[in-house]
Design a protein around this motif. Sequence first.
Motif, PDB file in Angstrom:
ATOM      1  N   SER A 113       0.942  -1.244  -0.240  1.00  0.00           N
ATOM      2  CA  SER A 113       0.003  -0.012  -0.047  1.00  0.00           C
ATOM      3  C   SER A 113       0.738   1.233  -0.057  1.00  0.00           C
ATOM      4  O   SER A 113       0.469   2.281  -0.751  1.00  0.00           O
ATOM      5  N   GLU A 161      -7.760   0.599  -0.578  1.00  0.00           N
ATOM      6  CA  GLU A 161      -8.488  -0.617  -0.421  1.00  0.00           C
ATOM      7  C   GLU A 161      -9.734  -0.463   0.339  1.00  0.00           C
ATOM      8  O   GLU A 161     -10.545  -1.382  -0.205  1.00  0.00           O
ATOM      9  N   ASP A 221      -5.505  -1.019  -4.825  1.00  0.00           N
ATOM     10  CA  ASP A 221      -5.131  -1.714  -3.333  1.00  0.00           C
ATOM     11  C   ASP A 221      -6.323  -2.761  -3.050  1.00  0.00           C
ATOM     12  O   ASP A 221      -7.140  -2.406  -2.667  1.00  0.00           O
ATOM     13  N   GLU A 222      -5.794  -4.068  -3.356  1.00  0.00           N
ATOM     14  CA  GLU A 222      -6.581  -5.224  -2.608  1.00  0.00           C
ATOM     15  C   GLU A 222      -8.094  -4.908  -3.285  1.00  0.00           C
ATOM     16  O   GLU A 222      -9.031  -4.773  -2.543  1.00  0.00           O
TER      17      GLU A 222
HETATM   18 MG   LIG Z   1      -2.007  -2.630   2.152  1.00  0.00          MG
END
Ligand SMILES: [Mg+2]
Length: 254
Positions: free
Chosen positions: A63, A103, A180-181
């Motif tokens: 991240s 995320e 992010d994810e």
């Molecule tokens: Mg992360």
Amino acid sequence: MPSESRSTLISETQPRVEVANALEVSELRFTYPGGEQALHGVNLSVAAGEKVALLGPNGAGKSTLLLHLNGILRGEGRVAVCGQVIGDANIKRIRALVGLVFEYPDDQLFSPTVFEDVCYGPLYMGLSSDEIAQRAHRALAMVGMQGFEERMPHHLSLGQRKRVAIATVLSMDAEILALDEPTASLSPGARRDLMGVMDELPQTMIVSTHDIPMVRELFPRTVILDGGRVVADGDTNVILSDASLLKEHGLEVF
Ligand SMILES: [Mg+2]
Ligand SMILES: Nc1ncnc2c1ncn2[C@@H]1O[C@H](COP(=O)(O)OP(=O)(O)OP(=O)(O)O)[C@@H](O)[C@H]1O
């Protein structure tokens, strides 16, 4: 040299076109204000159109690295986007080029309606209201969220909010997507839908994830980050078949 042979030489010489990489990260180091050094000299180049998965255990720095790609964080070293080194002077342009999707969609969505959230980026770019509306509708259609314009973002499901968060960067016509994810905490159906969306998008992509089956399916190239360093970078099938490499970096393939 006789003029005839010189002209032949010239006509046979192709003009040299230097195409900058979409992303060029060199010796990037970053320490959080509390003293935690999260990046220890990251080197990474991503060509235009490439789709790269970023794997690594919790705390690896994934991240943190993504946050450097559009200048939200600034470390030591060099980050260049489409040939432009990120700095104060070009930060607005960089933010339009690199669409960073956090995320947690609640970190990205803050407007009373979905439409306003998706308009926010183009508004910041100073576009006309017609162009802004056109881009917002197009971006929502790209993620299958047309018809949700007047809904409150916080009253949507997580999968829907994740799609809207992606639309907020698509509406800026970002050339590079840093996600992010994206599939974390999604139900199997929502995950599958979002994978379909990602598969269709033509942009250069760098995606941090723990979703290895998704990596195998969508990303030809994989980078493993561990301890704030790139420890592997190459063909996804080769990397995901290297059981000892994966084990060494806290990754498992089922
Ligand atoms: Mg992360
Ligand atoms: N805001 C912050 N302040 C201080 N340290 C932080 C902060 N955010 C992250 N860190 C630290 O930086 C390091 C890298 O964290 P980062 O969030 O980039 O890892 P990650 O690879 O994204 O992990 P995960 O898979 O859990 O999302 C970790 O040691 C983490 O504790």
